[in-house]
Motif scaffolding. Structure first.
Motif, PDB file in Angstrom:
ATOM      1  N   PHE A 170     -90.358  49.402  10.783  1.00 46.92           N
ATOM      2  CA  PHE A 170     -91.028  48.917   9.551  1.00 46.92           C
ATOM      3  C   PHE A 170     -90.551  49.992   8.516  1.00 46.92           C
ATOM      4  O   PHE A 170     -90.787  49.771   7.439  1.00 46.92           O
ATOM      5  CB  PHE A 170     -92.496  48.781   9.578  1.00 46.92           C
ATOM      6  CG  PHE A 170     -93.360  49.864  10.096  1.00 46.92           C
ATOM      7  CD1 PHE A 170     -93.391  50.965   9.452  1.00 46.92           C
ATOM      8  CD2 PHE A 170     -93.594  49.901  11.605  1.00 46.92           C
ATOM      9  CE1 PHE A 170     -94.142  51.982  10.077  1.00 46.92           C
ATOM     10  CE2 PHE A 170     -94.339  50.884  12.159  1.00 46.92           C
ATOM     11  CZ  PHE A 170     -94.650  52.122  11.417  1.00 46.92           C
ATOM     12  N   ILE A 180     -93.322  42.562  13.376  1.00 51.29           N
ATOM     13  CA  ILE A 180     -93.142  43.346  12.120  1.00 51.29           C
ATOM     14  C   ILE A 180     -91.730  43.044  11.326  1.00 51.29           C
ATOM     15  O   ILE A 180     -91.891  42.677  10.258  1.00 51.29           O
ATOM     16  CB  ILE A 180     -93.202  44.847  12.566  1.00 51.29           C
ATOM     17  CG1 ILE A 180     -94.504  44.961  13.060  1.00 51.29           C
ATOM     18  CG2 ILE A 180     -92.756  45.823  11.751  1.00 51.29           C
ATOM     19  CD1 ILE A 180     -94.513  46.406  14.074  1.00 51.29           C
ATOM     20  N   LEU A 185     -99.293  35.980  12.024  1.00 51.74           N
ATOM     21  CA  LEU A 185     -99.786  36.674  11.256  1.00 51.74           C
ATOM     22  C   LEU A 185    -100.515  35.990  10.065  1.00 51.74           C
ATOM     23  O   LEU A 185    -101.646  36.177   9.778  1.00 51.74           O
ATOM     24  CB  LEU A 185     -98.623  37.562  10.508  1.00 51.74           C
ATOM     25  CG  LEU A 185     -98.316  38.640  11.240  1.00 51.74           C
ATOM     26  CD1 LEU A 185     -97.265  39.522  10.601  1.00 51.74           C
ATOM     27  CD2 LEU A 185     -99.472  39.892  11.608  1.00 51.74           C
ATOM     28  N   ILE A 209     -97.089  55.696  15.975  1.00 52.64           N
ATOM     29  CA  ILE A 209     -96.201  54.444  15.510  1.00 52.64           C
ATOM     30  C   ILE A 209     -97.048  53.065  15.621  1.00 52.64           C
ATOM     31  O   ILE A 209     -96.928  52.281  14.762  1.00 52.64           O
ATOM     32  CB  ILE A 209     -94.894  54.323  16.539  1.00 52.64           C
ATOM     33  CG1 ILE A 209     -93.987  55.248  16.033  1.00 52.64           C
ATOM     34  CG2 ILE A 209     -94.540  52.740  16.246  1.00 52.64           C
ATOM     35  CD1 ILE A 209     -92.677  54.873  16.421  1.00 52.64           C
ATOM     36  N   SER A 225     -99.368  52.925  12.734  1.00 52.07           N
ATOM     37  CA  SER A 225     -98.603  52.670  11.353  1.00 52.07           C
ATOM     38  C   SER A 225     -98.381  51.270  11.504  1.00 52.07           C
ATOM     39  O   SER A 225     -98.402  50.605  10.332  1.00 52.07           O
ATOM     40  CB  SER A 225     -97.759  53.467  11.211  1.00 52.07           C
ATOM     41  OG  SER A 225     -97.808  54.865  11.533  1.00 52.07           O
ATOM     42  N   SER A 226     -98.016  50.814  12.630  1.00 52.53           N
ATOM     43  CA  SER A 226     -97.441  49.329  12.645  1.00 52.53           C
ATOM     44  C   SER A 226     -98.667  48.382  12.304  1.00 52.53           C
ATOM     45  O   SER A 226     -98.476  47.489  11.428  1.00 52.53           O
ATOM     46  CB  SER A 226     -97.136  48.995  13.900  1.00 52.53           C
ATOM     47  OG  SER A 226     -95.983  49.689  14.564  1.00 52.53           O
ATOM     48  N   PHE A 269     -99.384  48.569   8.553  1.00 54.09           N
ATOM     49  CA  PHE A 269     -98.244  48.032   8.153  1.00 54.09           C
ATOM     50  C   PHE A 269     -98.544  46.367   7.812  1.00 54.09           C
ATOM     51  O   PHE A 269     -98.216  45.846   7.002  1.00 54.09           O
ATOM     52  CB  PHE A 269     -96.853  48.450   8.665  1.00 54.09           C
ATOM     53  CG  PHE A 269     -95.604  47.686   8.027  1.00 54.09           C
ATOM     54  CD1 PHE A 269     -95.262  48.346   6.919  1.00 54.09           C
ATOM     55  CD2 PHE A 269     -95.479  46.456   8.431  1.00 54.09           C
ATOM     56  CE1 PHE A 269     -94.046  47.724   6.310  1.00 54.09           C
ATOM     57  CE2 PHE A 269     -94.050  45.887   7.794  1.00 54.09           C
ATOM     58  CZ  PHE A 269     -93.685  46.605   6.527  1.00 54.09           C
ATOM     59  N   LEU A 270     -99.124  45.833   8.876  1.00 52.42           N
ATOM     60  CA  LEU A 270     -99.262  44.465   9.099  1.00 52.42           C
ATOM     61  C   LEU A 270    -100.502  44.067   8.385  1.00 52.42           C
ATOM     62  O   LEU A 270    -101.108  43.140   8.408  1.00 52.42           O
ATOM     63  CB  LEU A 270     -99.424  44.000  10.377  1.00 52.42           C
ATOM     64  CG  LEU A 270     -97.947  44.116  11.318  1.00 52.42           C
ATOM     65  CD1 LEU A 270     -98.304  43.607  12.722  1.00 52.42           C
ATOM     66  CD2 LEU A 270     -97.010  43.345  10.466  1.00 52.42           C
ATOM     67  N   LEU A 324    -103.582  45.198   9.382  1.00 56.66           N
ATOM     68  CA  LEU A 324    -104.706  45.221  10.510  1.00 56.66           C
ATOM     69  C   LEU A 324    -105.210  46.517  10.861  1.00 56.66           C
ATOM     70  O   LEU A 324    -106.129  46.539  11.621  1.00 56.66           O
ATOM     71  CB  LEU A 324    -104.080  44.370  11.863  1.00 56.66           C
ATOM     72  CG  LEU A 324    -103.383  43.061  11.459  1.00 56.66           C
ATOM     73  CD1 LEU A 324    -102.355  42.502  12.710  1.00 56.66           C
ATOM     74  CD2 LEU A 324    -104.526  42.111  11.234  1.00 56.66           C
TER      75      LEU A 324
END
Lengths: 306, 405
Positions: free
Chosen positions: A145, A248, A263, B336, B339-340, B343-344, B346
């Motif tokens: 990401f 992602i 999502l 990670i 952060s992922s 990032f989403l 959630l």
């Protein structure tokens, strides 16, 4: 071989049953009333009752569980809340895009990893080796990401060479595929390097050289074939990483695949859809693992006996 | 090269930089001269570092070879960094030179030291002074990683002191401002100071990483020990559960759990722990199976010690090294993963200074302000690399077999 496959298939059924059970109980982990959360507080009572009935939430948990599992076996993953379409149809609609992205990423990974791994193994601790192993270390540590946005900044915004939004032709695939494939390329090139290095020290390689075969033939024919066995496993295992990494990557590039469907489902609190996506992705992963294991057992008969 | 040595080098470099900056400040020379002095001093410093590494690797030979060849590379890096620095942070007043000098020390010297190590090593191998396996490369790697991690831990602990601004202050008129001396990493879409948010974000990343790995290693070690030690039904049941949990690729189950429980950092910890114990349990079980037939275990059992005592006092200490290595890599993985998830959308709730969340908010502004997403991403990557370094180094140190390969 047949006995091995049978054993694996029995295990597979068990694992799929477990996956189904976990996915079923997800909806019961929602704090509070799931129907309230899905429709919001302002929803009409009649709508709530209808949804509760459609989802079977008014029945005892055990009945729900049995009917959910029997539905899954028949390929019925429930109905999406807002669009009222079959969940399975919505999922199948998105599969081609996801498949395209995965193939692209895999292609990129293999395209990068094989030359790098082989060159590194041929001259260990040389210049190429140092550079490629440093690059692969960074590749492993770089979250996709972050890589995605940076690729967009460089190639789509600054240089304006490649498009970076949505699905389209071949060029739209390049940036998402690189984003998704880099980590796999890094892992794979390290694996190819160490595996090839090990094989190159074996006696049959010395024998092949002693017979006067060209170095090209020794490496590409004799050494490569024998070093491929662990590499197959890594490729198989990495498919799982691709499947979850795709969520992602798809979010970054607005890619209309399974990941963005999941999502969307989460954002709309469309839990039947979320359940369906997770079950679908996990099942694909389980099947890919099965195929990998069988290929591995085929390539290396010793595995079957373990 | 112990951690102490690395530490000494960094401290020296900081002191050196600060003293120099003070002199410049007192004498009040103009900017050009001071930057030239800076560059020269840093180059001198990196040359000596490089030379020290050479001598360290040679161990017997006092003369330093080819020092000059590579100090040119160091010089180039230094000049480039300095130019970037001067371009990004225009200086009006010489007192700011102090800040810049410290900044140069912080960013340049880790890079220089690390490059020096690698280059010195490679050069010496090529010249045939040492063989590849003579280099305590992995120990060095581990120390570098440890240094970065300790740096981040200190930053996380002292976050309110280090942060130059309040990370939660919203200042819309100044949103998306590029880096200035006041806001050294610029301002995000709300006008908050990115540097301060990153400093506070270190707390979230480290908290999640350490907590999840602590919980999952404790649970995993216990279940793995029981499963491997007793075998039979417990083993079968536990290993089938492990199989089922492993059927979810990567983050998928965590995404699912957080999706139903709602975005909160504690939910992230729960979700990642649910996944995390699996790998520990499998690893420990395998190790227990290998160790439990050894004589010392028999001796302990025949001397009448309880099963629990045998498991925890005799077997566990003998299988700890791979577990520690696994734990180190897991921390990198969890950081990670957190952060992922953020990032989403959630993970951490909106407004929290989580690196993943900052990055995802930054990607919306890629066109206008790439700096908003670059800095948090760099922070994630640096911390992850550091933990991976420690893991790599520890693995080779604790398992001599792989080192010889």
């Amino acid at each position: 071989m047949l006995a091995y496959i049978t054993k694996r298939l029995i295990l597979l059924i068990f694992v799929l049953y477990g996956v189904g059970t976990i996915v079923f109980f997800l909806i019961h982990m929602i704090p509070g009333d799931p129907v309230d959360i899905m429709l919001g507080d302002s929803a009409v009572a009649a709508d709530k009752d209808e949804l509760r009935k459609n989802l079977g939430l008014d029945k005892p948990v055990l009945t729900q569980y049995v009917s959910y599992l029997s539905g899954v076996v028949r390929g019925d993953l429930g109905t999406s809340i807002h669009s009222r379409e079959k969940v399975l149809d919505e999922i199948l609609e998105r599969v081609p895009a996801s498949f395209e992205l995965m193939c692209g990423a895999m292609f990129i990974a293999i395209l990068i990893a094989f030359p790098l791994g082989i060159l590194s193994a041929l001259k260990p601790y040389g210049f190429t080796d140092t550079v490629s192993m440093t690059v692969s270390f960074i590749g492993i540590s770089m979250p996709n990401f972050w890589l995605g946005p940076i690729l967009i900044i460089i190639f789509a915004i600054e240089l304006d060479w490649l498009p970076a939004n949505e699905r389209g032709g071949f060029f739209n695939l390049i940036l998402p595929a690189i984003t998704l494939g880099t980590a796999m390329a890094a892992m794979l090139s390290r694996m190819i390097r160490s595996s090839l290095l090990e094989v190159l020290g074996e006696d049959f390689i010395k024998n092949a050289r002693a017979r006067g075969l060209s170095e090209k033939k020794v490496v590409l024919k004799h050494a490569m074939r024998n070093s491929m066995i662990p590499v197959i496993t890594i490729i198989g295992l990495q498919v799982g990483v691709l499947l979850s990494g795709a969520i992602i990557t798809e979010a970054i590039f607005d890619w209309p695949g399974l990941g963005s469907l999941l999502l969307d489902g989460i954002n709309e609190r469309n839990y039947p859809l979320v359940q369906g996506c997770i079950l679908f992705i996990a099942s694909i992963y389980v099947f890919v693992n099965l195929i990998t294991d069988i290929m591995y057992a085929y390539a290396d008969p010793r595995v079957r006996l373990q | 090269m112990t951690l102490k040595n690395v530490f000494e080098k960094f401290t020296l470099s900081y002191l050196f930089g600060i003293v120099l900056a003070l002199i410049i400040y007192i004498v009040d020379i103009n900017l050009k001269i001071s930057s030239v002095v800076l560059i020269l001093s840093a180059t001198l410093y990196s040359c000596t570092t490089y030379g020290k590494f050479h001598r360290y690797f040679l161990n017997k030979d006092e003369k330093t070879i080819v020092l000059f060849g590579f100090s040119i590379i160091n010089l180039t890096i230094q000049i480039l960094m300095m130019l970037i620095f001067i371009k990004v942070y225009p200086i009006e007043d010489p007192s700011k030179v102090i800040l810049i000098n410290i900044g140069v020390s912080v960013f340049v010297h880790p890079v220089i030291i690390f490059l020096s190590i690698i280059l010195a090593e490679k050069q010496l191998i090529r010249k045939g002074f040492i063989k590849n396996e003579d280099i305590p490369n992995n120990k060095l790697k581990k120390d570098m990683g440890l240094f970065i991690v300790i740096l981040f831990v200190v930053i996380a602990l002292l976050a309110p002191l280090i942060a130059t601004h309040d990370p939660k202050v919203i200042n819309l008129p100044e949103s998306l401002n590029t880096p200035t001396l006041d806001h050294i990493m610029g301002q995000d879409q709300n006008g908050s100071d990115i540097f301060s948010r990153i400093v506070h974000g270190a707390r979230i990343s480290l908290f999640t990483g350490l907590t999840v790995v602590f919980i999952s290693s404790v649970v995993g070690i216990f279940l793995g020990l029981v499963s491997g030690f007793y075998g039979g039904l417990i083993d079968t049941v536990l290993m089938r559960i492990v199989d089922v949990l492993l059927a979810f690729p990567g983050l998928l189950l965590a995404i699912a759990i957080v999706a139903v429980m709602g975005p909160h950092i504690l939910n992230v910890v729960i979700a990642l722990s649910v996944l995390g114990w699996v790998s520990f349990a499998r690893l420990v079980r395998g190790q227990v199976l290998a160790v439990k037939e050894r004589e010392f275990v028999y001796a302990a059992r025949t001397s009448g010690q309880s099963d629990l005592r045998v498991m925890f006092m005799h077997i566990l200490p003998n299988i700890m090294s791979p577990v520690i290595v696994q734990a180190t890599f897991s921390i990198a993985g969890v950081i990670i993963a957190e952060s992922s998830l953020s990032f989403l959308g959630l993970g951490a709730p909106p407004g929290t200074p989580s690196w993943g969340l900052m990055l995802s908010e930054g990607t919306k502004e890629l066109l206008d302000a790439p700096h908003v997403s670059i800095f948090p991403g760099a922070a994630i990557m640096l911390l992850v690399i550091a933990f991976n370094f420690i893991g790599d180094g520890l693995r080779d140190l604790l398992d001599p077999k792989t080192e010889k390969k």
